[in-house]
Design a protein around this motif. Structure first.
Motif, PDB file in Angstrom:
ATOM      1  N   CYS A   1       6.757 -13.176   4.694  1.00 46.03           N
ATOM      2  CA  CYS A   1       7.234 -11.408   4.144  1.00 46.03           C
ATOM      3  C   CYS A   1       7.931 -12.094   3.701  1.00 46.03           C
ATOM      4  O   CYS A   1       9.110 -12.423   3.206  1.00 46.03           O
ATOM      5  CB  CYS A   1       8.092 -10.915   5.885  1.00 46.03           C
ATOM      6  N   ILE A   2       7.287 -10.979   2.651  1.00 45.78           N
ATOM      7  CA  ILE A   2       8.588 -10.293   1.427  1.00 45.78           C
ATOM      8  C   ILE A   2       8.518  -8.235   1.668  1.00 45.78           C
ATOM      9  O   ILE A   2       9.203  -7.710  -0.130  1.00 45.78           O
ATOM     10  CB  ILE A   2       7.596 -10.164  -0.260  1.00 45.78           C
ATOM     11  N   ARG A   3       9.469  -8.004   3.112  1.00 45.39           N
ATOM     12  CA  ARG A   3       9.552  -6.933   2.874  1.00 45.39           C
ATOM     13  C   ARG A   3       8.915  -5.556   1.819  1.00 45.39           C
ATOM     14  O   ARG A   3       9.841  -5.632   1.684  1.00 45.39           O
ATOM     15  CB  ARG A   3      11.678  -7.309   2.564  1.00 45.39           C
TER      16      ARG A   3
ATOM     17  N   ILE B   1       0.265 -11.612   6.413  1.00 46.59           N
ATOM     18  CA  ILE B   1       0.830 -12.243   7.448  1.00 46.59           C
ATOM     19  C   ILE B   1      -0.600 -11.738   8.887  1.00 46.59           C
ATOM     20  O   ILE B   1      -0.732 -10.478   8.754  1.00 46.59           O
ATOM     21  CB  ILE B   1       2.354 -12.014   7.332  1.00 46.59           C
TER      22      ILE B   1
ATOM     23  N   CYS C   1      -0.762  -6.359   4.865  1.00 45.70           N
ATOM     24  CA  CYS C   1       0.538  -7.303   3.817  1.00 45.70           C
ATOM     25  C   CYS C   1      -0.180  -8.087   3.213  1.00 45.70           C
ATOM     26  O   CYS C   1      -1.411  -8.459   3.188  1.00 45.70           O
ATOM     27  CB  CYS C   1       0.116  -7.929   5.066  1.00 45.70           C
ATOM     28  N   PRO C   2       0.511  -8.120   2.351  1.00 48.48           N
ATOM     29  CA  PRO C   2       0.043  -8.626   0.402  1.00 48.48           C
ATOM     30  C   PRO C   2      -0.190 -10.109   0.259  1.00 48.48           C
ATOM     31  O   PRO C   2      -0.079 -10.664  -0.713  1.00 48.48           O
ATOM     32  CB  PRO C   2       0.802  -7.946  -0.376  1.00 48.48           C
ATOM     33  N   VAL C   3       0.808 -10.384   2.095  1.00 53.64           N
ATOM     34  CA  VAL C   3       0.464 -11.840   1.591  1.00 53.64           C
ATOM     35  C   VAL C   3       0.059 -12.307   3.243  1.00 53.64           C
ATOM     36  O   VAL C   3      -0.179 -13.577   3.340  1.00 53.64           O
ATOM     37  CB  VAL C   3       2.444 -12.191   1.518  1.00 53.64           C
TER      38      VAL C   3
ATOM     39  N   CYS D   1       3.473  -2.652   5.655  1.00 53.15           N
ATOM     40  CA  CYS D   1       2.775  -2.826   7.421  1.00 53.15           C
ATOM     41  C   CYS D   1       3.036  -2.128   7.904  1.00 53.15           C
ATOM     42  O   CYS D   1       2.675  -1.183   8.952  1.00 53.15           O
ATOM     43  CB  CYS D   1       2.864  -3.882   7.832  1.00 53.15           C
TER      44      CYS D   1
ATOM     45  N   GLY E   1       7.198  -3.260   2.934  1.00 58.17           N
ATOM     46  CA  GLY E   1       6.904  -2.525   3.753  1.00 58.17           C
ATOM     47  C   GLY E   1       5.119  -1.428   4.025  1.00 58.17           C
ATOM     48  O   GLY E   1       5.672  -0.287   4.657  1.00 58.17           O
TER      49      GLY E   1
HETATM   50  S1  SF4 Z   1       3.164  -5.963   4.937  1.00 60.93           S
HETATM   51 FE1  SF4 Z   1       3.479  -7.428   5.079  1.00 60.93          FE
HETATM   52  S2  SF4 Z   1       5.381  -8.866   3.600  1.00 60.93           S
HETATM   53 FE2  SF4 Z   1       5.148  -5.829   3.590  1.00 60.93          FE
HETATM   54  S3  SF4 Z   1       6.739  -5.904   5.369  1.00 60.93           S
HETATM   55 FE3  SF4 Z   1       5.234  -5.987   6.062  1.00 60.93          FE
HETATM   56  S4  SF4 Z   1       4.693  -8.329   6.745  1.00 60.93           S
HETATM   57 FE4  SF4 Z   1       6.290  -8.369   5.424  1.00 60.93          FE
END
Ligand code: SF4
Length: 474
Positions: free
Chosen positions: A313-315, A378, A374-376, A319, A317
């Motif tokens: 996660c890169i935080r 997850i 989620c941009p990565v 999601c 937000g």
């Molecule tokens: S969308 Fe993915 S990267 Fe961004 S806060 Fe949520 S879990 Fe983390």
């Protein structure tokens, strides 16, 4: 109305949030704007699916080798005059910051935005040691003045209206203020500027730590991050151990996906790369730079095939902004530091012994919007299912739930008996009196009543109609 300190269980907090239409309007207004801005920003970049996949690969590779990259980061930062400290838990992390402040003779602390500092309870700890702590991120300052905690990981005061912010500022300063954004932002700038100039310790978060050069990178929009990092004599950076990336080339990918997913910007207004404390001949920067790398339950996820990816996660937000549950109840109803889908997974993993955290996995419709946003990449909704299954395996679902699941499993293995029994259950469940009983009443505290269809899917299937007869209550 509700704050992070709001007591009670998840259902109670959610019910109170659902009774606050002002909160829902405030959260949805901003979440909608962020969601739409993200869609536009990722579309304008082009090939976002490839960037996303590249981001996922970088995060997966980094976390699989996180010990190596953290050592490399610490070695390279030390070579530039910085110091890296490792904290096993919140207590150790707070003690380290306090000791750094004590050795530096610090009394006044200015802070940039840091969710890790919220996680470890740093402000309360420093205040108990007699230090004065002022948040300098605008949203963080607003929630500090209100005596609350952040309700979104990038927009801490998303739940506040402009009128509420005006009232807070007037109460704090005694001044009369016009309720427009420019006046309120200008007021905050003036009040905070004096704090920056008086501070002897700056504490910031860290978006990424680049291992190959031992550098800390901050993405900010208000410019407070560079003042926190450059003006006080000592700068402490707090980072979760997962914040590291191997190279600047990897950071370039993160710089493409993080701001676009967080605020819909191609890039944040400021990107600060900190390569160490001030060197001879430099005009500004701290005399001391300390980086506190916080574990606090993260390393427990390493090697776990179901949950290791939460450390990717890169935080950003993103999601939160698309989650139908978060958009209804806001962040404080989660009753934990990290709200929304990331919080529903992360909080129970970081604090597995707190029953109030494990119930957060229920705060999801499992629609999968979070994983999609989620941009990565997850797989948050898979993790939510895995957490629910783990809780049942650990016996945390309560005897009623366990009995019901056993009964369902037994019925599934005995279809001849199951059909008449389920038909009877459906008939009973359609009676209004039964719908007001026990579990049905608990369901109705936060859900619209669900009235079973007159005929089950199986009955319809066998009759060959295939019609959807599910009825929702009024
Ligand atoms: S969308 Fe993915 S990267 Fe961004 S806060 Fe949520 S879990 Fe983390």
């Amino acid at each position: 109305m509700s704050h992070a300190a709001d007591p009670g269980d998840l259902a109670g907090r959610a019910a109170r949030a659902l009774g606050d239409p002002r909160l829902q309007r405030a959260v949805r207004f901003t979440a909608d704007r962020l969601r739409d801005a993200k869609a536009a920003a990722t579309a304008s970049l082009g090939g976002f699916a490839e960037w996303r996949e590249r981001g996922r690969e970088i995060r997966a590779h980094t976390i699989a080798n996180v010990d190596h990259y953290l050592r490399l980061f610490a070695r390279n930062l030390a070579a530039r005059g910085g110091r890296v400290h490792f904290a096993a838990d919140a207590r150790e992390a707070c003690a380290l910051v306090t000791e750094i402040a004590r050795q530096g003779g610090a009394r006044r602390v200015v802070k940039g935005k840091s969710m890790v500092s919220e996680e470890i309870g740093l402000n309360a700890h420093l205040a108990a040691q007699g230090l004065e702590v002022v948040e300098t991120d605008l949203g963080e300052w607003i929630v500090q003045l209100a005596g609350e905690t952040p309700s979104h990981i990038i927009l801490p005061a998303i739940h506040k209206t402009r009128g509420e912010i005006q009232e807070l500022f007037e109460r704090e300063s005694g001044a009369r203020l016009a309720p427009d954004t420019a006046t309120l932002a200008g007021h905050a700038r003036g009040r905070l500027r004096t704090r920056f100039l008086a501070a002897d310790l700056g504490v910031s978060g860290c978006n990424f730590a680049v291992a190959e050069t031992g550098s800390v990178v901050l993405f900010t929009n208000e410019g407070n991050g560079r003042l926190v990092a450059a003006l006080p004599r000592v700068h402490v950076v707090l980072m979760g151990l997962e914040r590291v990336v191997p190279t600047w080339q990897d950071l370039e990918c993160m710089a493409q996906v993080l701001p676009r997913s967080a605020t819909g910007q191609p890039l944040t207004t400021y990107v600060n790369a900190i390569h160490g404390p001030r060197r001879a001949g430099e005009a500004d920067g701290p005399e001391e730079l300390h980086v506190v790398v916080v574990d606090n339950g993260r390393s427990r996820q390493l090697g776990d095939p179901e949950f290791q990816a939460i450390l990717h996660c890169i935080r950003c937000g993103a999601c939160l902004n698309v989650c139908p549950v978060y958009r209804q109840i806001g962040g404080h109803a989660y009753g934990a530091v990290y709200p929304g889908p990331i919080g529903a997974v992360l909080n129970p993993l970081l604090e597995p012994d707190r029953p109030a955290r494990t119930e957060l996995a229920q705060a999801s419709s499992l629609c999968g919007a979070c994983s999609e946003a989620c941009p990565v990449a997850i797989p948050l909704h898979d993790m939510l299912v895995a957490l629910r299954a783990r809780d049942v395996r650990h016996g945390r679902g309560g005897p009623g739930l366990r009995l019901a699941l056993r009964l369902l499993a037994w019925l599934a293995r005995h279809p001849r008996l199951a059909r008449p029994l389920l038909r009877l259950g459906r008939t009973l469940a359609r009676l209004p009196g039964v719908r007001a009983l026990g579990p049905a009443r608990a369901w109705r505290r936060i859900h619209a009543p669900l009235v079973p269809a007159p005929r089950s899917f199986l009955d319809q299937w066998h009759a060959g109609t295939g019609r959807d007869e599910v009825q929702h209550g009024p």
